[in-house]
Design a protein around this motif. Structure first.
Motif, mmCIF file in Angstrom:
data_model
loop_
_atom_site.group_PDB
_atom_site.id
_atom_site.type_symbol
_atom_site.label_atom_id
_atom_site.label_comp_id
_atom_site.label_asym_id
_atom_site.label_seq_id
_atom_site.Cartn_x
_atom_site.Cartn_y
_atom_site.Cartn_z
ATOM 1 N N GLU A 1 43.766 48.811 37.032
ATOM 2 C CA GLU A 1 42.357 49.039 37.363
ATOM 3 C C GLU A 1 41.709 48.460 35.596
ATOM 4 O O GLU A 1 40.671 47.904 35.660
ATOM 5 C CB GLU A 1 42.007 50.512 37.074
ATOM 6 C CG GLU A 1 40.562 50.916 37.183
ATOM 7 C CD GLU A 1 39.897 50.395 38.289
ATOM 8 O OE1 GLU A 1 38.620 50.142 38.262
ATOM 9 O OE2 GLU A 1 40.534 50.086 39.427
ATOM 10 N N ALA A 2 42.494 48.914 34.590
ATOM 11 C CA ALA A 2 42.199 48.218 33.224
ATOM 12 C C ALA A 2 41.609 46.949 33.255
ATOM 13 O O ALA A 2 41.058 46.507 32.214
ATOM 14 C CB ALA A 2 43.063 49.087 32.053
ATOM 15 N N LEU A 3 42.775 45.994 33.879
ATOM 16 C CA LEU A 3 42.432 44.499 33.953
ATOM 17 C C LEU A 3 40.929 44.062 34.269
ATOM 18 O O LEU A 3 40.634 43.290 33.690
ATOM 19 C CB LEU A 3 43.295 43.983 35.083
ATOM 20 C CG LEU A 3 44.932 43.644 34.525
ATOM 21 C CD1 LEU A 3 45.560 43.165 35.562
ATOM 22 C CD2 LEU A 3 44.880 42.584 33.553
ATOM 23 N N LYS A 4 40.220 44.816 34.921
ATOM 24 C CA LYS A 4 39.077 44.624 35.586
ATOM 25 C C LYS A 4 37.946 44.448 34.223
ATOM 26 O O LYS A 4 37.177 43.712 34.115
ATOM 27 C CB LYS A 4 38.491 45.349 36.457
ATOM 28 C CG LYS A 4 38.939 45.541 37.876
ATOM 29 C CD LYS A 4 38.540 46.689 38.651
ATOM 30 C CE LYS A 4 39.370 46.537 40.257
ATOM 31 N NZ LYS A 4 38.827 47.790 40.877
ATOM 32 N N GLU A 5 38.312 45.237 33.281
ATOM 33 C CA GLU A 5 37.472 45.451 32.051
ATOM 34 C C GLU A 5 37.952 44.284 31.005
ATOM 35 O O GLU A 5 37.097 43.861 30.437
ATOM 36 C CB GLU A 5 37.288 46.729 31.421
ATOM 37 C CG GLU A 5 36.474 46.948 30.291
ATOM 38 C CD GLU A 5 36.472 48.406 29.819
ATOM 39 O OE1 GLU A 5 35.986 48.519 28.606
ATOM 40 O OE2 GLU A 5 36.552 49.429 30.473
ATOM 41 N N ILE A 6 39.186 44.572 30.708
ATOM 42 C CA ILE A 6 39.753 43.744 29.578
ATOM 43 C C ILE A 6 39.683 42.303 30.016
ATOM 44 O O ILE A 6 39.515 41.344 28.982
ATOM 45 C CB ILE A 6 41.050 44.367 29.143
ATOM 46 C CG1 ILE A 6 40.664 45.712 28.592
ATOM 47 C CG2 ILE A 6 41.831 43.496 28.005
ATOM 48 C CD1 ILE A 6 41.939 46.552 28.022
ATOM 49 N N PHE A 7 40.584 41.958 31.280
ATOM 50 C CA PHE A 7 40.769 40.328 31.650
ATOM 51 C C PHE A 7 40.230 40.459 32.835
ATOM 52 O O PHE A 7 40.887 40.122 33.916
ATOM 53 C CB PHE A 7 42.096 40.082 31.412
ATOM 54 C CG PHE A 7 42.880 40.146 30.185
ATOM 55 C CD1 PHE A 7 42.319 39.485 28.998
ATOM 56 C CD2 PHE A 7 43.956 40.783 29.770
ATOM 57 C CE1 PHE A 7 42.725 39.345 27.812
ATOM 58 C CE2 PHE A 7 44.511 40.831 28.657
ATOM 59 C CZ PHE A 7 43.711 40.056 27.346
ATOM 60 N N PRO A 8 38.982 40.412 33.144
ATOM 61 C CA PRO A 8 38.304 40.404 34.532
ATOM 62 C C PRO A 8 38.770 39.111 35.239
ATOM 63 O O PRO A 8 38.792 38.867 36.601
ATOM 64 C CB PRO A 8 36.854 40.298 34.409
ATOM 65 C CG PRO A 8 36.678 39.888 32.985
ATOM 66 C CD PRO A 8 37.951 40.487 32.130
ATOM 67 N N THR A 9 39.253 38.053 34.867
ATOM 68 C CA THR A 9 39.421 36.715 35.537
ATOM 69 C C THR A 9 41.085 36.630 35.739
ATOM 70 O O THR A 9 41.571 35.718 36.523
ATOM 71 C CB THR A 9 39.260 35.660 34.516
ATOM 72 O OG1 THR A 9 40.184 35.614 33.451
ATOM 73 C CG2 THR A 9 37.941 35.388 34.123
ATOM 74 N N VAL A 10 41.743 37.813 35.540
ATOM 75 C CA VAL A 10 43.269 37.833 35.758
ATOM 76 C C VAL A 10 43.344 38.087 37.074
ATOM 77 O O VAL A 10 42.897 38.987 37.549
ATOM 78 C CB VAL A 10 43.948 38.738 34.789
ATOM 79 C CG1 VAL A 10 45.419 38.931 35.344
ATOM 80 C CG2 VAL A 10 44.249 38.269 33.405
ATOM 81 N N PRO A 11 44.172 37.190 37.922
ATOM 82 C CA PRO A 11 44.361 37.335 39.371
ATOM 83 C C PRO A 11 45.375 38.577 39.475
ATOM 84 O O PRO A 11 46.310 38.882 38.772
ATOM 85 C CB PRO A 11 45.148 36.208 39.693
ATOM 86 C CG PRO A 11 44.899 35.013 38.877
ATOM 87 C CD PRO A 11 44.783 35.800 37.673
ATOM 88 N N ARG A 12 44.868 39.614 40.297
ATOM 89 C CA ARG A 12 45.410 40.951 40.429
ATOM 90 C C ARG A 12 46.161 41.196 41.980
ATOM 91 O O ARG A 12 45.393 40.972 42.945
ATOM 92 C CB ARG A 12 44.689 41.972 40.219
ATOM 93 C CG ARG A 12 43.980 41.970 38.752
ATOM 94 C CD ARG A 12 43.188 43.580 38.707
ATOM 95 N NE ARG A 12 42.058 43.301 39.722
ATOM 96 C CZ ARG A 12 40.978 42.974 39.470
ATOM 97 N NH1 ARG A 12 40.616 42.342 38.611
ATOM 98 N NH2 ARG A 12 40.076 43.321 40.535
#
Length: 200
Positions: free
Chosen positions: A143-154
């Motif tokens: 979930e934290a990726l959305k805020e810190i690195f929104p462009t990273v493919p999850r």
């Protein structure tokens, strides 16, 4: 209780947005995430990519040994792609070797521990290192990726990660990598974190 009454005491935690979910009895919580060590990682560029996909890390047993199973599931799916993979686990490689492997691979992957997946509040250091050195990271879905690195493919699963890797290898990632590296250097180094702390 006494600490919470003192004006000059600030309690710290590694998690993002934790004041909404935990430790509500604390007077004030400041949250600072991990970052990229821009001072010690100085990669040497090779003429051609060394690996299609790379991973550098450890089993990171937190006492429950949950991460090993998660990692093996992902690596098993990636192996089916028949790519040139550099998977280095508990290899005790130097900072220079790690930087060179990450920088000179087409894609870096990141996998988090089970508790990080469940809480979604923090990222491991590999997320920052991968973005700062390689510039293109495919991660499991935190979930934290959305805020810190929104462009990273999850990736939602091990199989989905393999699918994203396959799709990404067909693209020219050079501009994306350059933009991501610059973004990390401008916002997510440990020097940035010190500046954040000094402002409090």
């Amino acid at each position: 209780e006494l600490l919470n009454t003192m004006d000059n005491v600030k309690l710290w935690t590694f998690c993002q947005k934790i004041e909404d979910k935990y430790f509500h009895q604390w007077k004030r919580v400041n949250s600072i995430s991990l970052a990229y060590d821009s001072l010690n990682y100085k990669p040497n560029k090779k003429e051609r990519p060394v690996y299609d996909v790379c991973y550098v890390g450890g089993w990171a047993n937190n006492g429950f040994n949950e991460k090993k199973k998660i990692m093996l599931e992902h690596f098993a799916e990636i192996k089916k792609l028949d790519l040139k993979c550099g998977i280095f686990i508990n290899r005790n490689i130097s900072l220079q070797e790690e930087a060179d492997i990450l920088y000179n691979s087409k894609i870096a992957i990141n996998i988090h521990d089970a508790y990080q997946r469940a809480l979604g509040l923090d990222l491991n250091e590999r997320a920052f290192k991968g973005m700062g050195i390689n510039g293109f990271v495919i991660s499991d879905d935190i979930e934290a990726l959305k805020e810190i690195f929104p462009t990273v493919p999850r990736a939602r699963s091990a199989k989905n990660m393999a699918e994203i890797i396959e799709e990404s290898l067909n693209k020219d990632l050079s501009n994306i990598k350059q933009e991501n590296r610059q973004y990390v250097l401008s916002k997510h180094t440990y020097l940035n974190r010190v500046e954040e702390m000094l402002k409090l």
